[in-house]
Design a protein around this motif. Structure first.
Motif, PDB file in Angstrom:
ATOM      1  N   ASN A  78      40.376 -21.664   0.697  1.00 45.32           N
ATOM      2  CA  ASN A  78      39.082 -21.477   0.050  1.00 45.32           C
ATOM      3  C   ASN A  78      38.491 -22.850  -0.267  1.00 45.32           C
ATOM      4  O   ASN A  78      39.221 -23.801  -0.549  1.00 45.32           O
ATOM      5  N   SER A  79      37.195 -22.917  -0.221  1.00 43.14           N
ATOM      6  CA  SER A  79      36.483 -24.131  -0.627  1.00 43.14           C
ATOM      7  C   SER A  79      35.077 -23.726  -1.011  1.00 43.14           C
ATOM      8  O   SER A  79      34.603 -22.651  -0.647  1.00 43.14           O
ATOM      9  N   GLY A  80      34.442 -24.597  -1.744  1.00 43.78           N
ATOM     10  CA  GLY A  80      33.084 -24.268  -2.151  1.00 43.78           C
ATOM     11  C   GLY A  80      32.537 -25.291  -3.128  1.00 43.78           C
ATOM     12  O   GLY A  80      33.036 -26.417  -3.231  1.00 43.78           O
ATOM     13  N   ASN A  81      31.537 -24.880  -3.854  1.00 44.78           N
ATOM     14  CA  ASN A  81      30.842 -25.764  -4.778  1.00 44.78           C
ATOM     15  C   ASN A  81      30.848 -25.158  -6.178  1.00 44.78           C
ATOM     16  O   ASN A  81      31.008 -23.943  -6.335  1.00 44.78           O
ATOM     17  N   TYR A  82      30.657 -26.018  -7.155  1.00 40.92           N
ATOM     18  CA  TYR A  82      30.636 -25.549  -8.541  1.00 40.92           C
ATOM     19  C   TYR A  82      29.664 -26.379  -9.352  1.00 40.92           C
ATOM     20  O   TYR A  82      29.263 -27.481  -8.961  1.00 40.92           O
ATOM     21  N   MET A  83      29.290 -25.813 -10.485  1.00 40.35           N
ATOM     22  CA  MET A  83      28.490 -26.529 -11.479  1.00 40.35           C
ATOM     23  C   MET A  83      29.156 -26.302 -12.826  1.00 40.35           C
ATOM     24  O   MET A  83      29.599 -25.203 -13.129  1.00 40.35           O
ATOM     25  N   VAL A 126      27.910 -31.392 -10.686  1.00 38.44           N
ATOM     26  CA  VAL A 126      27.882 -30.630  -9.440  1.00 38.44           C
ATOM     27  C   VAL A 126      29.027 -31.166  -8.598  1.00 38.44           C
ATOM     28  O   VAL A 126      29.139 -32.377  -8.394  1.00 38.44           O
ATOM     29  N   GLY A 127      29.890 -30.263  -8.148  1.00 37.70           N
ATOM     30  CA  GLY A 127      31.057 -30.737  -7.420  1.00 37.70           C
ATOM     31  C   GLY A 127      31.512 -29.790  -6.320  1.00 37.70           C
ATOM     32  O   GLY A 127      30.892 -28.756  -6.057  1.00 37.70           O
ATOM     33  N   TYR A 128      32.600 -30.166  -5.724  1.00 42.56           N
ATOM     34  CA  TYR A 128      33.194 -29.453  -4.594  1.00 42.56           C
ATOM     35  C   TYR A 128      34.647 -29.148  -4.929  1.00 42.56           C
ATOM     36  O   TYR A 128      35.348 -29.994  -5.487  1.00 42.56           O
ATOM     37  N   PHE A 129      35.099 -27.944  -4.601  1.00 49.33           N
ATOM     38  CA  PHE A 129      36.508 -27.602  -4.809  1.00 49.33           C
ATOM     39  C   PHE A 129      37.148 -27.187  -3.487  1.00 49.33           C
ATOM     40  O   PHE A 129      36.466 -26.758  -2.561  1.00 49.33           O
ATOM     41  N   LYS A 130      38.451 -27.350  -3.428  1.00 49.61           N
ATOM     42  CA  LYS A 130      39.213 -26.930  -2.256  1.00 49.61           C
ATOM     43  C   LYS A 130      40.541 -26.355  -2.740  1.00 49.61           C
ATOM     44  O   LYS A 130      41.197 -26.935  -3.618  1.00 49.61           O
ATOM     45  N   ILE A 139      41.771 -19.059 -19.839  1.00 51.88           N
ATOM     46  CA  ILE A 139      43.163 -19.471 -19.596  1.00 51.88           C
ATOM     47  C   ILE A 139      44.018 -18.273 -19.193  1.00 51.88           C
ATOM     48  O   ILE A 139      44.851 -18.374 -18.284  1.00 51.88           O
ATOM     49  N   GLU A 140      43.793 -17.122 -19.829  1.00 50.98           N
ATOM     50  CA  GLU A 140      44.541 -15.910 -19.462  1.00 50.98           C
ATOM     51  C   GLU A 140      44.279 -15.541 -18.003  1.00 50.98           C
ATOM     52  O   GLU A 140      45.204 -15.205 -17.259  1.00 50.98           O
ATOM     53  N   PHE A 141      43.018 -15.620 -17.562  1.00 48.48           N
ATOM     54  CA  PHE A 141      42.676 -15.338 -16.170  1.00 48.48           C
ATOM     55  C   PHE A 141      43.378 -16.322 -15.233  1.00 48.48           C
ATOM     56  O   PHE A 141      43.942 -15.931 -14.208  1.00 48.48           O
ATOM     57  N   LEU A 142      43.353 -17.603 -15.580  1.00 51.44           N
ATOM     58  CA  LEU A 142      43.988 -18.613 -14.732  1.00 51.44           C
ATOM     59  C   LEU A 142      45.495 -18.407 -14.658  1.00 51.44           C
ATOM     60  O   LEU A 142      46.096 -18.560 -13.591  1.00 51.44           O
ATOM     61  N   ARG A 143      46.115 -18.038 -15.779  1.00 51.68           N
ATOM     62  CA  ARG A 143      47.563 -17.760 -15.774  1.00 51.68           C
ATOM     63  C   ARG A 143      47.896 -16.591 -14.855  1.00 51.68           C
ATOM     64  O   ARG A 143      48.870 -16.640 -14.115  1.00 51.68           O
ATOM     65  N   SER A 144      47.091 -15.531 -14.907  1.00 46.74           N
ATOM     66  CA  SER A 144      47.354 -14.375 -14.040  1.00 46.74           C
ATOM     67  C   SER A 144      47.161 -14.749 -12.571  1.00 46.74           C
ATOM     68  O   SER A 144      47.892 -14.270 -11.706  1.00 46.74           O
ATOM     69  N   ASP A 145      46.212 -15.629 -12.305  1.00 49.02           N
ATOM     70  CA  ASP A 145      45.997 -16.112 -10.944  1.00 49.02           C
ATOM     71  C   ASP A 145      47.204 -16.909 -10.463  1.00 49.02           C
ATOM     72  O   ASP A 145      47.660 -16.744  -9.333  1.00 49.02           O
ATOM     73  N   LEU A 146      47.745 -17.746 -11.327  1.00 50.09           N
ATOM     74  CA  LEU A 146      48.910 -18.570 -10.966  1.00 50.09           C
ATOM     75  C   LEU A 146      50.161 -17.728 -10.742  1.00 50.09           C
ATOM     76  O   LEU A 146      51.018 -18.091  -9.936  1.00 50.09           O
ATOM     77  N   ALA A 147      50.263 -16.618 -11.443  1.00 53.16           N
ATOM     78  CA  ALA A 147      51.453 -15.768 -11.329  1.00 53.16           C
ATOM     79  C   ALA A 147      51.568 -15.153  -9.937  1.00 53.16           C
ATOM     80  O   ALA A 147      52.659 -14.823  -9.493  1.00 53.16           O
ATOM     81  N   SER A 148      50.433 -15.035  -9.242  1.00 49.41           N
ATOM     82  CA  SER A 148      50.454 -14.360  -7.949  1.00 49.41           C
ATOM     83  C   SER A 148      50.357 -15.297  -6.744  1.00 49.41           C
ATOM     84  O   SER A 148      50.264 -14.838  -5.617  1.00 49.41           O
ATOM     85  N   ASN A 149      50.354 -16.619  -6.978  1.00 49.71           N
ATOM     86  CA  ASN A 149      50.263 -17.518  -5.833  1.00 49.71           C
ATOM     87  C   ASN A 149      50.812 -18.896  -6.186  1.00 49.71           C
ATOM     88  O   ASN A 149      51.081 -19.195  -7.342  1.00 49.71           O
ATOM     89  N   SER A 150      50.957 -19.708  -5.156  1.00 45.81           N
ATOM     90  CA  SER A 150      51.391 -21.095  -5.359  1.00 45.81           C
ATOM     91  C   SER A 150      50.347 -22.054  -4.776  1.00 45.81           C
ATOM     92  O   SER A 150      50.679 -23.125  -4.302  1.00 45.81           O
ATOM     93  N   ASN A 151      49.109 -21.629  -4.796  1.00 47.96           N
ATOM     94  CA  ASN A 151      48.026 -22.441  -4.249  1.00 47.96           C
ATOM     95  C   ASN A 151      47.805 -23.695  -5.089  1.00 47.96           C
ATOM     96  O   ASN A 151      48.144 -23.748  -6.268  1.00 47.96           O
ATOM     97  N   LYS A 152      47.219 -24.686  -4.452  1.00 48.50           N
ATOM     98  CA  LYS A 152      46.863 -25.944  -5.118  1.00 48.50           C
ATOM     99  C   LYS A 152      45.356 -26.126  -5.019  1.00 48.50           C
ATOM    100  O   LYS A 152      44.755 -25.821  -3.994  1.00 48.50           O
ATOM    101  N   ILE A 153      44.782 -26.652  -6.082  1.00 43.90           N
ATOM    102  CA  ILE A 153      43.338 -26.852  -6.118  1.00 43.90           C
ATOM    103  C   ILE A 153      43.014 -28.320  -6.331  1.00 43.90           C
ATOM    104  O   ILE A 153      43.803 -29.056  -6.934  1.00 43.90           O
ATOM    105  N   SER A 154      41.863 -28.749  -5.816  1.00 45.69           N
ATOM    106  CA  SER A 154      41.366 -30.103  -6.091  1.00 45.69           C
ATOM    107  C   SER A 154      39.857 -30.013  -6.299  1.00 45.69           C
ATOM    108  O   SER A 154      39.203 -29.084  -5.823  1.00 45.69           O
ATOM    109  N   PHE A 155      39.359 -30.983  -7.050  1.00 48.05           N
ATOM    110  CA  PHE A 155      37.934 -31.028  -7.377  1.00 48.05           C
ATOM    111  C   PHE A 155      37.372 -32.407  -7.048  1.00 48.05           C
ATOM    112  O   PHE A 155      38.050 -33.414  -7.214  1.00 48.05           O
ATOM    113  N   LYS A 156      36.132 -32.443  -6.620  1.00 50.15           N
ATOM    114  CA  LYS A 156      35.433 -33.708  -6.375  1.00 50.15           C
ATOM    115  C   LYS A 156      34.076 -33.643  -7.055  1.00 50.15           C
ATOM    116  O   LYS A 156      33.246 -32.796  -6.730  1.00 50.15           O
ATOM    117  N   THR A 157      33.875 -34.531  -8.003  1.00 42.64           N
ATOM    118  CA  THR A 157      32.585 -34.637  -8.676  1.00 42.64           C
ATOM    119  C   THR A 157      31.605 -35.335  -7.739  1.00 42.64           C
ATOM    120  O   THR A 157      31.802 -36.486  -7.385  1.00 42.64           O
TER     121      THR A 157
END
Length: 156
Positions: A127-132, A113-117, A80-98
């Motif tokens: 950015n986009s890619g895959n995750y597990m 197994v999913g896809y993020f954008k 959560i600390e990492f995600l907060r620091s990431d949010l502090a430096s941008n206004s990007n939006k993320i989405s996930f697809k299972t």
């Protein structure tokens, strides 16, 4: 002889019924679990996209997350600390697809197994890619205990 035959038939029927009940109790609904995991991903994205990270019950306290180009983040607070620091430096939006879920026979563990954008403020994909993700059922809720992702963007 007749009693033995009747007793044998009753034993057979009873044995078949108990096996049937055990197998029905062990059946998991993979499509329902996939919907449940997608709902968790949607809630995670919505919370992230508001810029306010609150405890939504996504990560387990002992979770480990493997982000690109960094040491693993160990523990929910670290993630959560990492995600907060990431949010502090941008206004990007993320989405996930299972895309797929692999469910253990007892339904207590799931590999997703999913896809993020990720899009920027102009809605351009940056950015986009895959995750597990590995989920474990604890206190009747699925919690992410491990996750990792890989970008489709070329390495610069």
């Amino acid at each position: 002889m007749k009693k033995a035959l009747v007793a044998g038939i009753l034993t057979y029927i009873t044995a078949c019924n108990s096996v049937k009940q055990e197998s029905e109790a062990g059946v998991v609904d993979k499509e329902q679990i996939k919907k449940e995991i997608q709902a968790k991903e949607d809630e995670f994205a919505a919370t992230y996209n508001t810029g306010e990270l609150k405890n939504i019950g996504y990560y387990a306290d002992d979770a480990t997350s493997f982000f690109q180009n960094r040491a693993p983040l160990v523990g929910k607070e670290s993630i959560i600390e990492f995600l907060r620091s990431d949010l502090a430096s941008n206004s990007n939006k993320i989405s996930f697809k299972t895309n797929e879920v692999f469910v253990s026979s007892d339904g207590k563990q799931i590999v997703e197994v999913g896809y993020f954008k990720v899009v920027d403020s102009s809605n351009a994909t940056i950015n986009s890619g895959n995750y597990m993700s590995l989920f474990e059922k604890r206190d009747d809720k699925y919690l992410c205990i491990r996750d990792m992702s890989i970008s489709e963007n070329p390495v610069e």
